[in-house]
Design an enzyme around this catalytic site. Structure first.
Site, PDB file in Angstrom:
ATOM      1  N   LYS A   1       0.865  -1.190   0.000  1.00 40.82           N
ATOM      2  CA  LYS A   1       0.000   0.000   0.000  1.00 40.82           C
ATOM      3  C   LYS A   1       0.897   1.234   0.000  1.00 40.82           C
ATOM      4  O   LYS A   1       1.301   1.737   1.055  1.00 40.82           O
ATOM      5  CB  LYS A   1      -0.916  -0.053   1.232  1.00 40.82           C
ATOM      6  CG  LYS A   1      -2.156   0.816   1.139  1.00 40.82           C
ATOM      7  CD  LYS A   1      -3.151   0.411   2.226  1.00 40.82           C
ATOM      8  CE  LYS A   1      -4.265   1.419   2.417  1.00 40.82           C
ATOM      9  NZ  LYS A   1      -5.181   1.534   1.286  1.00 40.82           N
TER      10      LYS A   1
HETATM   11  N1  PY5 Z   1      -8.141  -1.884  -2.562  1.00 42.53           N
HETATM   12  C1  PY5 Z   1      -7.648  -0.631  -2.535  1.00 42.53           C
HETATM   13  C2  PY5 Z   1      -7.061  -0.067  -3.758  1.00 42.53           C
HETATM   14  C3  PY5 Z   1      -7.689   0.112  -1.351  1.00 42.53           C
HETATM   15  O1  PY5 Z   1      -7.197   1.346  -1.317  1.00 42.53           O
HETATM   16  C4  PY5 Z   1      -8.283  -0.443  -0.194  1.00 42.53           C
HETATM   17  C5  PY5 Z   1      -8.354   0.338   1.077  1.00 42.53           C
HETATM   18  C6  PY5 Z   1      -8.788  -1.757  -0.278  1.00 42.53           C
HETATM   19  C7  PY5 Z   1      -8.692  -2.442  -1.472  1.00 42.53           C
HETATM   20  C8  PY5 Z   1      -9.379  -2.455   0.910  1.00 42.53           C
HETATM   21  O2  PY5 Z   1      -8.391  -2.756   1.834  1.00 42.53           O
HETATM   22  P1  PY5 Z   1      -8.702  -2.901   3.390  1.00 42.53           P
HETATM   23  O3  PY5 Z   1      -9.866  -3.793   3.484  1.00 42.53           O
HETATM   24  O4  PY5 Z   1      -7.484  -3.504   3.943  1.00 42.53           O
HETATM   25  O5  PY5 Z   1      -8.996  -1.547   3.901  1.00 42.53           O
HETATM   26  N2  PY5 Z   1      -8.501   1.735   0.906  1.00 42.53           N
HETATM   27  C9  PY5 Z   1      -8.365   2.661   1.983  1.00 42.53           C
HETATM   28  C10 PY5 Z   1      -9.291   2.370   3.141  1.00 42.53           C
HETATM   29  O6  PY5 Z   1      -8.960   2.770   4.239  1.00 42.53           O
HETATM   30  C11 PY5 Z   1      -8.653   4.070   1.602  1.00 42.53           C
HETATM   31  C12 PY5 Z   1      -8.609   4.528   0.239  1.00 42.53           C
HETATM   32  C13 PY5 Z   1      -9.015   5.954   0.046  1.00 42.53           C
HETATM   33  O7  PY5 Z   1     -10.356   1.776   2.957  1.00 42.53           O
END
Ligand code: PY5
Length: 301
Positions: free
Chosen positions: A153
């Site tokens: 990330k």
């Molecule tokens: N895919 C992408 C590209 C992401 O940015 C995120 C999380 C996920 C999947 C889901 O991952 P997780 O379940 O571990 O959160 N995005 C961030 C979030 O906090 C924020 C992006 C603005 O949800």
């Protein structure tokens, strides 16, 4: 005044500013996390959801990028609790840990450059409309695993998500769905994706250029409690159109129904029964209402 945690110290958010030549600002050399903490009024406490898993991924992202984080996983968890207490947080909060190359230099060799680690907390409600969103499969492809390890990330990678989301928004949609270089469904701009077909959940595999989401892993693990099977496999674009239900998952997005894709109505155009069942179960779990998963929660007070 709100505090932020920077390199082991609590400082006021106003004082936590960075110089204009900061490496990460120019080249995206940062790794970050998004974690949620949920306020539970019945238990009068704030619970951080799966902090350990997020900080493990944080460390892994840093390792992949060659960014050195000077704080261990337990130290970062303790720092998060300390920060939330200092901010007297008694509402739903979004937690944003970040480690970035903070040296002021134009050099791309980051091996010996200074890294700053910080944690910021922000009061946070919903990210996407829980009643359902309309998504567009955008023409920008997800960056392929062979071009960048997408399970890391990393800040700079999010320009791909920004382009994708802006394409969707400018076309009147709420969210983007990106395909990968092979033409298979990858993920949303900031969410993983699931489809429901004949009562079975399907989600793209981790090798299909996606972030290995912690919410995705959570849903895969808890789905069986609801009598649901999950298959991780490649998904094609037309399978989105003909799915019974589609939903996004992510820390910010939680479980969000997708009710329309590229103008095609998904199911009957309303959040589907399985999506709603999963959403409710997920919200119970994050609020500490399911004993079996209480170990995923860290109480702040
Ligand atoms: N895919 C992408 C590209 C992401 O940015 C995120 C999380 C996920 C999947 C889901 O991952 P997780 O379940 O571990 O959160 N995005 C961030 C979030 O906090 C924020 C992006 C603005 O949800």
């Amino acid at each position: 005044m709100r505090y932020v945690w920077v390199n082991g110290k609590l400082v006021s958010e106003k004082e936590a500013v960075i110089p204009i030549l900061t490496h990460a600002l120019h080249y995206g050399t940062s790794v970050f996390e998004g974690i949620r903490a949920y306020w539970n009024p019945d238990l009068n406490n704030l619970y951080i959801f799966r902090a350990r898993e997020h900080y493990v991924r944080f460390h892994n992202s840093a390792k992949i990028m060659g960014i050195k984080i000077d704080y261990g996983i337990d130290e970062l968890i303790d720092a998060t609790v300390e920060l939330l207490r200092a901010n007297e947080a008694r509402e739903d909060v979004y937690i944003r840990p970040i480690a970035f190359v903070s040296a002021s230099t134009v050099n791309l060799d980051i091996r010996d450059l200074e890294v700053t680690t910080a944690i910021i907390t922000i009061p946070f409600g919903r990210y996407l409309e829980p009643k359902g969103v309309r998504a567009k499969v955008v023409s920008w492809l997800r960056i392929h695993n062979s071009m960048f390890p997408m399970r890391a990330k990393v800040g700079g990678i999010y320009v791909n998500s920004v382009l994708a989301l802006m394409d969707a928004k400018n076309s009147g949609f709420d969210e983007a769905i990106m395909l990968n270089r092979d033409g298979y469904v990858a993920e949303g701009s900031g969410e993983n994706i699931f489809i429901v077909k004949d009562g079975v959940l399907h989600t793209p595999p981790t090798y299909d250029s996606i972030l290995e989401g912690i919410t995705r892993a959570t849903i895969i693990e808890v789905a069986r409690d609801l009598g649901l099977n999950v298959i991780e496999r490649r998904i094609t674009r037309e399978e989105l159109y003909t799915a019974d239900e589609v939903f996004f998952v992510g820390t910010a997005a939680e479980v969000t129904p997708v009710v329309n894709i590229d103008g095609r109505v998904i199911g009957d155009g309303k959040p589907g029964p399985i999506t709603l069942k999963i959403r409710n179960y997920y919200m119970d779990i994050v609020h500490g209402k399911v004993d079996k998963y209480r170990h995923w929660l860290i109480p702040v007070y």
